[in-house]
Scaffold this active site. Structure first.
Site, mmCIF file in Angstrom:
data_model
loop_
_atom_site.group_PDB
_atom_site.id
_atom_site.type_symbol
_atom_site.label_atom_id
_atom_site.label_comp_id
_atom_site.label_asym_id
_atom_site.label_seq_id
_atom_site.Cartn_x
_atom_site.Cartn_y
_atom_site.Cartn_z
ATOM 1 C CE LYS A 22 11.649 4.735 5.398
ATOM 2 N NZ LYS A 22 11.784 4.016 4.104
ATOM 3 N NE ARG A 80 2.590 0.507 1.940
ATOM 4 C CZ ARG A 80 1.512 2.148 2.261
ATOM 5 N NH1 ARG A 80 1.068 2.086 0.702
ATOM 6 N NH2 ARG A 80 1.120 2.450 3.483
#
Ligand code: IVH
Length: 671
Positions: A120, A141
């Site tokens: 991650k 995003r």
């Protein structure tokens, strides 16, 4: 071929060559050309393009250097929303997740599911749109539906292919990934920022985000950002059936993908992966904050379904955070046992790395000024391994204007006498003889577990004894009577009895503990032990001269000076003399040579299953080995227990052997 045709062909050829080289250099880490050869090609292309702007190709590698400065970012809607992940913060939470997934997929609980596990990345997530194989848009995003268009900046990132390396690219595809700044580049960037007197970044993630959210693409171009790709949004391409195969495909198209990835069968496999990644985390060149575990088959991800923008078949299996933000409610001066005035931030309580933190040291005035920390500030707080929590940086965007600067007072906040700064030291110190704060800290240190180990003498009781005037020196503790204790608030027959007994039980301490208990500056447990072995009695230590002290390995001029200062002080002499009327220190046992662990250096970290820290230390030392508090190349073993932190990471980094308690016990029994 006409001259102009051949020039145009050369432009095309150069672009191909440079793209290929960029890929070999940045993605495959396998360069073919020297830097000089590369520069030559690059300059040739730039010059030709300058002379013939009409022939510049849209994916030309010269576009990476950054174009015009923007006024503002425009909004860009993602074709398929960018989802997020639910978190698992412990093994139990991951096991719960796995059980839930079994239910969603209607599988027998004992059937092992197939997961794809990878890193991650702790960076900035990004959506790249490729049309006919060419990078056409890049967007942050944002809220998951719409982000900001940052194509200019993203183009400057060398690991972002400007054209997919395939003969038959999708007509359209959205590639999802994370932009990071490698750790070493983050350190270098902050050094640069400091030199230029500019704002420091709290961590590599902020630095990456700050670089991408810049209107001037030249800034992003200067920063060695990296992209890792991990997913796909909208596409008309017929994609493989598993996520593992997705990433293989992304790699063939020219993307960097997670260097650590594994198809795991069942929970055990995942837990092993997670633990391994936790151990190698420190060695990675970039920050990660955990692992991401995804059902490998896309059909199963879909079948498990989605809940409020999270796919139920994927989870971020994170490491406990070592950094969090909190608010400084106050800054308070703490007076240490040697009188040092230390500013301590009182924080709104926050969980950092699995532990509640409500205080963090600010070290000294220089630190406060350098970080520009003010009361009321929102700050990033860090806890690394066993280290005391500290304030890393201020989140200046959160300032309201009501924050207050703090200056360490030039007097002791407790006894009000003037504080002094000794030459060559940063800290201010209260040098008053009778400062209650100093006394309190000295007594607290004296009675603590690793020192005189007097059970039941907590902070509050020490304070009461001092406030009542019952204790002014160490020796006074041994004169405290049951009757006196019964006068104090909170004491009853039984508690008074047991405290008197505990004090009486401590009168035969090992010499090293007594030396440590005195609280001499720079004399920690290890130095105390060395001193006790060398001098054998407290009186001999008290008479020691610098030359003799410095003969002892590991004792340098600073420590020896502190020891001499302590024992030449007439009050300390009196105090020690009185103390020796009450306690009878035990001479150290003869040094064990040829023990079963003879000659080894062992570092202990984490919580061991059965032995306490001090029991393990004792056992190791009794068998002839040394214990040390920090891992270096000279360390032979790191003895690691549960929740081992940075020391374990360091051991892995240096290739030092790691053992558990069981293995230690076996070494002692078998050797
Ligand atoms: S997969 C459904 N894989 O973590 C979302 N995400 O909240 C699919 N991240 O916004 C994300 N490394 O920015 C995925 N190997 C990885 C990742 C990763 C980092 C980020 C991503 C996402 C956030 C999850």
């Amino acid at each position: 071929m006409t001259n102009s045709q051949s020039l145009r062909a050369r432009i095309h050829e150069l672009a191909e060559l440079i793209r290929n080289h960029d890929h070999r250099y940045y993605v495959l880490d396998d360069p073919e050309l020297t830097d000089a050869e590369y520069d030559k090609l690059f300059r040739e292309l730039r010059d030709l393009e300058g002379a013939h702007p009409e022939w510049v190709e849209p994916d030309s590698p010269t576009h990476r250097v950054g174009g015009a400065v923007l006024d503002k970012f425009t909004k860009l809607k993602h074709r398929v929303p960018m989802l997020s992940l639910a978190n698992a913060l412990s093994e139990e939470e991951f096991i719960d997740f796995d059980q839930r997934v079994h239910k969603f997929l209607d599988r027998q609980p004992n059937l092992e599911l197939e997961y794809f596990a990878e890193l991650k990345f702790d960076g900035l997530s990004i959506n790249l749109t490729y049309e006919e194989g060419l990078l056409t848009h890049a967007a942050t995003r944002g809220d998951g539906e719409t982000g900001e268009e940052v194509t200019q900046n993203v183009r400057t990132i060398k690991t972002v292919p400007l054209r997919l390396t395939t003969k038959s690219p999708p007509r359209i595809i959205e590639i999802r990934g994370e932009i990071l700044l490698p750790k070493k580049d983050f350190v270098a960037l902050n050094q640069e920022q400091e030199k230029k007197g500019e704002k420091l970044f709290a961590n590599p993630r902020n630095a990456a985000a700050g670089s991408i959210r810049q209107l001037d693409p030249k800034i992003a171009a200067e920063r060695p950002l990296v992209l890792f790709a991990y997913g796909v949004g909208m596409t008309d391409y017929s994609m493989p059936e598993t996520l593992a195969a997705y990433e293989d495909l992304l790699a063939t198209w020219g993307f960097l993908v997670s260097p650590e990835r594994k198809i795991c069968r069942g929970v055990e496999d995942v837990l092993t992966f997670y633990q391994r990644i936790k151990k190698i985390r420190a060695q990675l060149e970039f920050e990660i904050d955990g692992t991401v575990i995804k059902l490998n088959r896309l059909a199963e991800v879909d079948q498990a379904g989605y809940i409020s923008r999270n796919p139920r078949g994927m989870i971020a299996f994170k490491f406990p955070a070592s950094q969090e933000t909190s608010v400084i409610e106050d800054i308070v001066i703490q007076v240490g046992r040697t009188g040092t005035l230390t500013p301590v931030a009182h924080l709104r309580p926050v969980r950092v790395g699995g532990v509640m933190v409500s205080r963090a040291t600010l070290h000294n005035q220089d630190e406060i000024d350098r970080k520009d920390v003010r009361i009321g500030d929102t700050v990033v707080v860090q806890r690394a391994g066993d280290v005391i929590p500290e304030v890393v940086s201020v989140v200046t965007e959160k300032r309201t204007g009501n924050e207050r600067r703090f200056v360490i007072p030039d007097h002791c906040p407790i006894c009000h006498s003037k504080a002094e700064r000794k030459e060559g030291e940063v800290a201010l110190r209260c040098v008053a003889r009778n400062c209650v704060a100093k006394l309190r800290e000295r007594i607290r240190h004296f009675v603590m577990k690793d020192a005189m180990n007097i059970d039941g003498l907590g902070e509050k009781i020490v304070e009461q004894l001092i406030d009542e005037g019952l204790v002014k020196t160490f020796a006074d503790l041994f004169d405290v009577t049951k009757e006196q204790l019964l006068e104090l608030e909170g004491f009853a027959e039984k508690s008074a009895d047991s405290l008197v007994q505990a004090i009486a039980a401590s009168i035969n301490p090992e010499l090293e503990r007594l030396i440590f208990a005195l609280g001499i500056r720079h004399v920690g447990e290890r130095t105390a032990k060395l001193l006790s072995q060398h001098f054998q009695t407290l009186n001999d230590l008290a008479k020691a001269r610098a030359e003799e002290l410095e003969l002892i390995q590991e004792i340098g001029p600073e420590v020896s000076k502190a020891i001499i200062e302590f024992f030449t002080d007439s009050e300390h002499q009196l105090e020690t003399k009185k103390l020796l009327d009450h306690v009878n220190p035990q001479k150290p046992k003869a040094k064990i040579s040829g023990g079963k662990l003879s000659g080894l250096t062992i570092v202990i970290t984490g919580t061991l299953p059965t032995l306490s820290r001090s029991e393990a230390t004792k056992l190791i030392e009794e068998n002839g080995a040394k214990t040390s508090s920090s891992v270096s190349k000279k360390t032979n073993y790191v003895l690691a227990g549960a929740e081992a932190g940075s020391k374990l990471d360091k051991a892995v980094e240096l290739g030092v052997a790691v053992i558990n308690e069981q293995q230690l016990l076996e070494m002692i029994e078998n050797s």
